[in-house]
Scaffold this active site. Structure first.
Site, short mmCIF file in Angstrom:
data_model
loop_
_atom_site.label_atom_id
_atom_site.label_comp_id
_atom_site.label_asym_id
_atom_site.label_seq_id
_atom_site.Cartn_x
_atom_site.Cartn_y
_atom_site.Cartn_z
N ARG A 294 -14.77 1.79 34.14
CA ARG A 294 -15.96 2.60 33.90
C ARG A 294 -15.61 3.89 33.16
O ARG A 294 -16.36 4.34 32.29
CB ARG A 294 -16.68 2.89 35.22
CG ARG A 294 -17.42 1.66 35.73
CD ARG A 294 -18.01 1.84 37.11
NE ARG A 294 -18.80 0.65 37.44
CZ ARG A 294 -19.35 0.42 38.63
NH1 ARG A 294 -19.19 1.30 39.61
NH2 ARG A 294 -20.05 -0.68 38.84
N TYR A 434 -22.31 -2.97 30.00
CA TYR A 434 -21.29 -3.61 30.85
C TYR A 434 -20.58 -2.61 31.75
O TYR A 434 -20.76 -1.41 31.63
CB TYR A 434 -20.33 -4.47 30.05
CG TYR A 434 -19.44 -3.88 29.00
CD1 TYR A 434 -19.30 -2.52 28.77
CD2 TYR A 434 -18.68 -4.75 28.19
CE1 TYR A 434 -18.45 -2.03 27.80
CE2 TYR A 434 -17.83 -4.26 27.21
CZ TYR A 434 -17.71 -2.90 27.02
OH TYR A 434 -16.87 -2.41 26.05
N GLU A 435 -19.83 -3.14 32.71
CA GLU A 435 -19.21 -2.36 33.79
C GLU A 435 -20.25 -1.60 34.61
O GLU A 435 -20.00 -0.50 35.08
CB GLU A 435 -18.16 -1.40 33.23
CG GLU A 435 -17.02 -2.05 32.51
CD GLU A 435 -16.30 -3.10 33.35
OE1 GLU A 435 -16.35 -2.99 34.60
OE2 GLU A 435 -15.71 -4.01 32.77
N GLY A 436 -21.39 -2.23 34.79
CA GLY A 436 -22.48 -1.61 35.55
C GLY A 436 -23.43 -0.92 34.62
O GLY A 436 -23.11 0.14 34.06
#
Length: 592
Positions: A294, A434-436
């Site tokens: 992140r 992406y990655e949350g």
């Protein structure tokens, strides 16, 4: 074709005049002498400019191909990856016990920014590997570390993270991938994972997948998820490669951007895996990788913006359009360059002030991570945990916005593929997802991180801002242009937090409806603090006498722009937050 020049001078300024790395007291930072970091950064800049940047458009146009079960990367990628491995660039901050160079994370972050700006899709192959390396390093057994890490450090083997399934993304408790225990202590992994970046390729001898799956009979939901190491090719006891594992690529996704990275559907058909960490504690181990990723994605946001900004400046200086309203500035030519026009200047100043503030923010975050790993600093651990969703969410939102703004400078040419601005915008867009997805980052910030350890870390941040302002308020120009706006923005942020405390308990929607605004508020305050620190360093340099006064006066002017034109956005976000959930939740689902 777009060009890229690494901002080495700005990075050196941050390392040695803002963070003051050699005197910071962080173990290992005393070795980061100015000449040493300059040598590393200048060499990385050459690789970025001469090797990676020319391949960026190639990767965008060609993409990756899947034929007869084999994934092929774009022309030139394989040779460039070999150069990266041979140069030791994949091992900068890795543990020397496994072949790494042991350099601080903050220096690896600076180098990583260059590689991402030059070719984001390419850098993801080693970036995902570093995340998998970190997870195994933190949670693996000694045998697992010895088996996998030396080859992953050198990127002879690369790594992935396998979370998402067709029916579940953020809600991983819904996953269906199963891990059946075997008599020999291994597990048979069966299921399908999607959106797997760098899932397979032709640049390494093996791919080490970290796969989330459920062991039958375990707890329901997220509490029943475990993490497994599942290699593409099985590794024998002597470390050599054996038979192909029962894992295959079902397809390569056709995406909006990052075409040079193979985003794969991965099929596990009874593949052999070994448990990493404790059973049913997979998310704990995976979050080691996810939190690193992140922060890396936040870096991607501003690194793409940096590349787009550089090219927008070149175009604005070269392209002749119209005359300056105050009189011709290119009297011998048919028109003046775009950069004379105030609205173009506004656009470029938006870009420049964001990128430089974001770089300072991420470098500071990287220094906190070094404090955690090298000094076991619990306060730094709490602070970077708080900042992670802000780094990811705010910087990728603003990074995409900045890439779009850079494209806008080109007018119609920005919409034409041959100029390359479209790729920066398309590649930057994924970082918001992406990655949350960024909405999830905002929920994490407000729903979890603010209250973490009884609110200790957010209060420490407020105290940090307050202390910095108080310690420097005697500096008249710094106070007027930087500290006073920062104080006002920080008060807005604290007022938003107070609103959540007073109204969120009774109706949680009052807090969650304002979470996205709060994330952006906090991002602005963080950049405001970074700009205050950079301004102070610049004022000090000018006061002490410098041969490069232009650099420092430019830095101060850029910071003044941010605090005057961007930082006041906190007042708007506060107003939105204080309206509560009523207008957000007013419609029934059927009314949309």
């Amino acid at each position: 074709m777009p060009s890229y020049t690494a901002p080495v001078k700005d990075m050196q300024f941050l390392l040695h005049e803002v963070l003051n790395v050699t005197t910071s007291g962080t173990p290992g930072y005393d070795e980061l002498e100015r000449d040493f970091t300059a040598a590393v950064l200048e060499e990385a800049g050459k690789v970025s400019r001469d090797v990676l940047a020319p391949l960026n458009a190639v990767g965008d146009v060609q993409g990756c191909r899947l034929e007869n079960g084999v994934v092929t990367t774009p022309d030139g990628f394989k040779e460039a990856f070999a150069l990266m491995k041979d140069g030791g660039w994949t091992a900068l901050d890795c543990d020397p016990e496994y072949g790494g160079q042991g350099m601080p994370y903050v220096l690896a972050t600076a180098v990583g920014e260059m590689f991402v700006s030059a070719n984001m899709a390419f850098n993801m192959y080693q970036g995902l590997t570093h995340g998998a390396y970190s997870a195994i390093h933190a949670h693996g057994t000694d045998a697992q570390k010895q088996t996998y890490l030396p080859k992953m450090v050198t990127c002879e083997w690369t790594g992935t993270m396998n979370l998402t399934e067709p029916h579940c993304g953020t809600d991983l408790g819904l996953m269906r991938t199963k891990a059946e225990p075997q008599d020999d202590g291994t597990y048979k992994i069966t299921g399908q994972k999607i959106f797997i970046s760098a899932g397979d390729h032709d640049m390494a001898d093996n791919v080490i997948h970290l796969v989330l799956a459920k062991i039958p009979g375990g707890p329901e939901g997220i509490k029943g998820v475990s993490l497994f190491i599942v290699p593409k090719v099985m590794v024998k006891d002597d470390g050599s490669l054996g038979a192909r594992n029962a894992v295959s690529v079902g397809k390569i996704e056709e995406k909006m951007g990052i075409h040079g990275n193979a985003t794969c559907v991965m099929n596990y058909d009874g593949a052999t895996g070994t448990l990493i960490g404790e059973a049913h504690k997979g998310m704990r181990a995976m979050f080691t990788m996810m939190n690193e990723a992140r922060i890396g994605v936040g870096l991607q946001g501003y690194a793409q913006a940096e590349a787009a900004y550089q090219n927008a400046v070149i175009y604005a200086k070269d392209r002749l359009q119209g005359r300056a309203v105050t009189g011709p500035e290119n009297p011998t030519g048919p028109a003046d360059p775009l950069i004379v026009h105030p609205d173009i200047r506004r656009n470029l100043m938006d870009q420049k002030s964001f990128v430089e503030g974001a770089r300072a923010f991420v470098f500071w975050g990287a220094s906190l991570i070094d404090r955690v790993h090298r000094a076991d600093d619990k306060a730094a651990d709490g602070l970077i945990s708080l900042m992670t969703p802000v780094i990811k969410g705010f910087l990728t939102d603003k990074g995409f916005e900045t890439a779009i703004s850079a494209q806008q400078v080109y007018g119609g040419h920005g919409y034409i593929e041959e100029w390359g601005m479209s790729q920066f915008a398309r590649d930057a867009r994924i970082a918001m997802i992406y990655e949350g997805a960024n909405g999830v980052q905002a929920l994490d910030l407000v729903g979890r991180k603010l209250a973490q350890d009884g609110g200790k870390h957010v209060m420490a941040f407020f105290d940090m801002v307050k202390t910095y302002i108080k310690e420097n308020e005697d500096h008249e120009e710094l106070n007027r242009h930087f500290l006073t706006p920062l104080k006002s923005a920080s008060k807005d942020l604290q007022a938003a937090g107070m609103y959540f405390m007073q109204n969120g308990v009774k109706n949680p929607n009052n807090a969650l409806s304002g979470s996205y605004d709060f994330m952006h508020m906090m991002g602005h305050v963080c950049l405001g603090l970074m700009w205050a620190r950079m301004a102070k360093a610049s004022f000090d340099a000018l006061a002490n006498g410098t041969a490069d006064a232009e650099f420092y006066t430019t830095k101060i002017a850029t910071g003044k722009y941010y605090t005057a034109r961007q930082l006041p956005a906190t007042a708007m976000h506060l107003t939105r937050i204080q309206t509560g959930a009523d207008t957000v939740m007013a419609l029934d689902a059927a009314s949309f």
